[in-house]
Design an enzyme around this catalytic site. Structure first.
Site, PDB file in Angstrom:
ATOM      1  N   HIS A   1     -14.901 -54.981 -32.165  1.00  0.00           N
ATOM      2  CA  HIS A   1     -16.210 -54.884 -31.505  1.00  0.00           C
ATOM      3  C   HIS A   1     -16.058 -54.335 -30.084  1.00  0.00           C
ATOM      4  O   HIS A   1     -16.651 -54.846 -29.135  1.00  0.00           O
ATOM      5  CB  HIS A   1     -16.894 -56.252 -31.493  1.00  0.00           C
ATOM      6  CG  HIS A   1     -17.371 -56.673 -32.855  1.00  0.00           C
ATOM      7  ND1 HIS A   1     -18.412 -56.056 -33.506  1.00  0.00           N
ATOM      8  CD2 HIS A   1     -16.923 -57.645 -33.688  1.00  0.00           C
ATOM      9  CE1 HIS A   1     -18.595 -56.634 -34.688  1.00  0.00           C
ATOM     10  NE2 HIS A   1     -17.702 -57.592 -34.838  1.00  0.00           N
TER      11      HIS A   1
ATOM     12  N   ASP B   1     -12.927 -61.515 -34.048  1.00  0.00           N
ATOM     13  CA  ASP B   1     -13.481 -61.382 -35.393  1.00  0.00           C
ATOM     14  C   ASP B   1     -13.625 -59.922 -35.797  1.00  0.00           C
ATOM     15  O   ASP B   1     -13.678 -59.028 -34.954  1.00  0.00           O
ATOM     16  CB  ASP B   1     -14.847 -62.073 -35.472  1.00  0.00           C
ATOM     17  CG  ASP B   1     -15.887 -61.396 -34.601  1.00  0.00           C
ATOM     18  OD1 ASP B   1     -15.583 -61.156 -33.419  1.00  0.00           O
ATOM     19  OD2 ASP B   1     -16.993 -61.105 -35.083  1.00  0.00           O
ATOM     20  N   GLU B   2     -13.726 -59.706 -37.086  1.00  0.00           N
ATOM     21  CA  GLU B   2     -14.095 -58.419 -37.673  1.00  0.00           C
ATOM     22  C   GLU B   2     -13.389 -57.239 -36.993  1.00  0.00           C
ATOM     23  O   GLU B   2     -14.011 -56.315 -36.478  1.00  0.00           O
ATOM     24  CB  GLU B   2     -15.614 -58.243 -37.605  1.00  0.00           C
ATOM     25  CG  GLU B   2     -16.353 -59.299 -38.416  1.00  0.00           C
ATOM     26  CD  GLU B   2     -17.867 -59.161 -38.356  1.00  0.00           C
ATOM     27  OE1 GLU B   2     -18.537 -59.478 -39.339  1.00  0.00           O
ATOM     28  OE2 GLU B   2     -18.376 -58.732 -37.285  1.00  0.00           O
ATOM     29  N   ALA B   3     -12.063 -57.294 -37.003  1.00  0.00           N
ATOM     30  CA  ALA B   3     -11.255 -56.227 -36.413  1.00  0.00           C
ATOM     31  C   ALA B   3     -10.543 -55.466 -37.531  1.00  0.00           C
ATOM     32  O   ALA B   3      -9.466 -55.878 -37.985  1.00  0.00           O
ATOM     33  CB  ALA B   3     -10.242 -56.808 -35.429  1.00  0.00           C
TER      34      ALA B   3
END
Length: 759
Positions: A268, A330-332
């Site tokens: 992000h 998160d969400e990498a």
């Protein structure tokens, strides 16, 4: 005046005073969150021009708040005497605990610390007329009922989150948000400041973060799942200056709210890479993201990146005195790292197994730096992947498994699972609800949340610090919409975290909430009011399938109903018992005041599609995910379709990464002309329709049917030309792993299935 008249007058006065006293006695406090112990006393305390207040410097903040509240909302000016007294009480063990005693001649506030006294003031505040909140109660007297309260919080971490990366809001609104948290005894504000779509904090050493990363060229219009994507063509952005942040932090400290800043890493981070391309693995120029999602451009693991992040964190630490700094995690996606020579060389030199361990290296390196500055990290549960950094606190959002793993390893945990804590989810079945990301999270479900996972021992449960509600703002462009999504679910969360779980009662909470709405009105908070809506539930009774109707607030209210699709009015039939479902029809209902034409709330509508499987015995070999359990297996054959615009309501069932087999027992052999169902295909929410569906009848082999449609809603129907069967089997194969380049890449896909219609 003769003696008889005097006696009558005396009697009338006695009755009047007695009634007044009785009224004071009968006042039941409607405090949110409900105190642990409260007792209503006799009489009341009157605050007027002769009332005084005394306090020591120990309670300066809480006392000054109370003075400002009373004097700002009335003509009363408090004097220097001990009618209202703040008293140091070291026998109160909890720093946030308090004792409040209101008697006819005195109000005592006892606490060990100023923050405990502040929460006593917030309780006392709710006993004042709501008009005090907007400075319009200009009278010289206030009557407060006698009351004794002993209270303390159940959890030490009581938080709310706000994402300003997707949409940002004024300083005034951030303060208003903090005010609401403080009023409800929440003590933590998790401020999500950086995102792919915008960098919102001024970092003086890196001016391009303000010049480039803070602005996107345009913004997605409509829902992410809408195809093709449309954009508004308008530049959007901004950032909070360091002076503004200092002001907000000081404002929060005066209300005993700790602000935890979140600086996202390693994922992000596309906005930052747009400003400084050398921070990415490719070095190529990218743009600040103009739509929502997960993006492959993440921070590279080279030394220059860590130097940049350490410089950023140095300025962040100067602004935020909090113990914790949230680093995301998160969400990498690992796509760039897999192709990056630098990242692969680091994996080799550090003897790491893979890119997941490289993420652990990244997080641990940042943690060591923050630990050297006297701070600790907190991150989303993905920081568990590849091993957990030594002193990290885990914020568990993808369910409870991350929390359980962390707690069993001796790490602190903050609970924020999507199932109970994501306030960007829909909160009502109404089709006119504002656009949201998806999901379905009712007020009642929030209220029923227990932050302690059942599988933890008492010793392991001590690592659960508390929980928080999350507000992700992809679909909240205005401040009014943020409030609509936050309230009243925030009130339910406050009671989850402050009050004892055993003393909670949803029916009682709803009655207190109805009263609290008046305070929210006075505070100009745009809350969602679903208290006067009708809720429908399919039940089986006396061998028949029926629709039962209910409404939360019953006192002085009735439900009026129509069975032919007409809008209910004050002449429509009064609902008295569940409605038998024996034909296709549209049922509408609404709440009305008793003996009144006044309709409250919105009209409930339920279309019943009557078919041969309604009331049949049904089972599924796998339980639906707890977050998306709908109405259970029976919900697949109850004659009601799920929403066309959202998943996760009471009809859609969600399964995460699992193949399922549905067995429908019709009870007797029946003629089968067709079977139809539908699947949600919202890839932006990790939801994928199955590649094929298989059917079998009684003891026959499965027949396979391919699904090639890529629509958001995939309707499936197969004709069977008068087939006869007693049992029908439906096998749904999960899509599998989400491919690279898609949101949630590498994770298991979700399957969402709606009504199975047998004709």
């Amino acid at each position: 005046m003769d003696a008889k008249k005097v006696a009558i007058l005396f009697l009338l006065c006695f009755i009047f005073l007695g009634c007044k006293e009785k009224t004071a006695l009968e006042i039941e406090p409607k405090i949110i969150p409900i105190p642990q112990n409260q007792t209503v006393g006799e009489g009341s305390f009157v605050i007027n021009q002769s009332t005084g207040i005394q306090y020591s410097n120990t309670f300066k903040t809480s006392a000054e708040f109370l003075i400002a509240f009373i004097e700002g909302g009335s003509t009363i000016r408090l004097k220097d005497s001990n009618d209202i007294e703040f008293i140091l009480d070291t026998t109160i063990e909890n720093d946030e605990g308090y004792a409040l005693k209101i008697q006819p001649n005195k109000i005592e506030i006892r606490a060990k610390k100023d923050r405990g006294a502040f929460y006593a003031v917030q309780t006392l505040r709710q006993l004042f007329p709501e008009r005090f909140e907007n400075e319009s109660y200009f009278k010289d007297e206030v009557i407060i009922p006698s009351l004794t309260i002993k209270d303390q919080p159940q959890f030490s971490y009581r938080g709310m989150h706000l994402d300003v990366g997707r949409h940002m809001y004024s300083v005034e609104f951030i303060k208003k948000y903090i005010d609401a948290l403080a009023m409800l005894k929440m003590n933590t504000f998790h401020w999500h400041l950086t995102e792919d779509q915008g960098w919102r904090i001024e970092i003086k050493k890196y001016p391009k973060l303000q010049e480039v990363a803070a602005f996107r060229d345009e913004t997605l219009v409509g829902h992410y799942s809408d195809q093709p994507h449309q954009f508004d063509g308008k530049k959007y952005g901004g950032f909070y200056t360091q002076d503004q942040i200092k002001d907000i932090v000081a404002y929060a400290e005066e209300r005993f709210v700790t602000i935890i800043p979140e600086i996202e890493m390693p994922g992000h981070s596309q906005a930052a890479i747009a400003a400084y391309p050398e921070l990415g693995c490719t070095g190529e120029q990218v743009k600040v993201a103009n739509k929502w999602g997960v993006f492959e451009d993440i921070y590279c693991t080279k030394d220059d990146t860590f130097k940049f992040l350490e410089d950023v964190l140095d300025e962040v630490l100067e602004l935020f005195p909090s113990k914790y700094v949230h680093i995301g995690g998160d969400e990498a996606p690992k796509t760039r790292w897999k192709a990056c020579e630098n990242c692969q060389a680091l994996i080799k030199s550090e003897d790491l197994k893979d890119e997941h361990e490289l993420q652990n290296y990244f997080i641990t390196r940042i943690e060591k730096y923050l630990n050297s500055k006297g701070r600790q990290i907190i991150g989303w549960d993905e920081i568990l992947e590849g091993g957990l950094a030594p002193n990290a606190t885990v914020m568990s959002w993808r369910g409870i498994n991350g929390a359980v793993e962390a707690a069993k390893s001796g790490h602190n945990v903050v609970m924020t699972p999507t199932s109970h804590c994501y306030f960007d989810y829909y909160q009502s079945d109404n089709e006119d609800e504002p656009t949201a990301i998806g999901g379905f999270l009712t007020l009642e479900k929030v209220y029923g949340f227990n932050p302690i996972p059942e599988v933890l021992t008492d010793e392991e449960a001590k690592y659960v610090l508390g929980a928080q509600g999350n507000i992700w703002t992809e679909y909240m462009p205005t401040e009014d919409q943020v409030e609509y999504m936050a309230f009243p679910r925030l009130l339910a969360m406050s009671e989850v975290l402050w009050s004892n779980f055993e003393q909670k009662n949803y029916d009682d909470f709803v009655l207190r909430l109805e009263n609290f709405h008046k305070r929210l009105d006075a505070l100009d908070i745009n809350y969602a009011n679903h208290l006067y809506e009708v809720d429908g539930e399919i039940i089986k009774e006396e061998g028949e399938t029926k629709l039962a109707l209910n409404t939360l607030i019953k006192d002085g209210k009735i439900i009026r109903v129509t069975l032919n699709g007409d809008e209910p009015n004050y002449e429509s039939r009064v609902y008295t018992k569940p409605i038998v479902l024996d034909t296709s029809r549209t049922i509408k209902a609404a709440v009305f005041k008793y003996n009144s034409k006044e309709k409250l709330g919105k009209t409930f509508m339920q279309s019943i599609n009557y078919h041969k499987a309604i009331g049949a015995k049904i089972s599924i070999n796998k339980a639906p995910h707890k977050a998306y359990s709908g109405s259970g297996a029976e919900g697949l054959v109850n004659g009601i379709n799920g929403s066309d615009s959202r998943f996760g309501d009471k009809e859609w069932l969600g399964f995460w990464g699992e193949d399922i087999i549905v067995e429908i027992d019709l009870g007797e052999e029946k003629k089968i002309n067709s079977i139809e169902t539908r699947f949600y295909n919202g890839n932006g929410q990790w939801i994928y329709a199955p590649k094929e569906v298989l059917f079998a009848f009684d003891n026959e082999q499965y027949q396979s049917f391919k699904l090639n449609d890529e629509s958001l809603l995939i309707n499936f129907k197969s004709d069977f030309s008068g087939k006869r069967a007693k049992k029908i089997y439906v096998k749904v194969q999960n899509f599998g792993t989400i491919p690279e380049g898609k949101q949630g890449a590498g994770n298991k896909a979700w399957t969402f299935i709606d009504e199975i219609i047998i004709n």
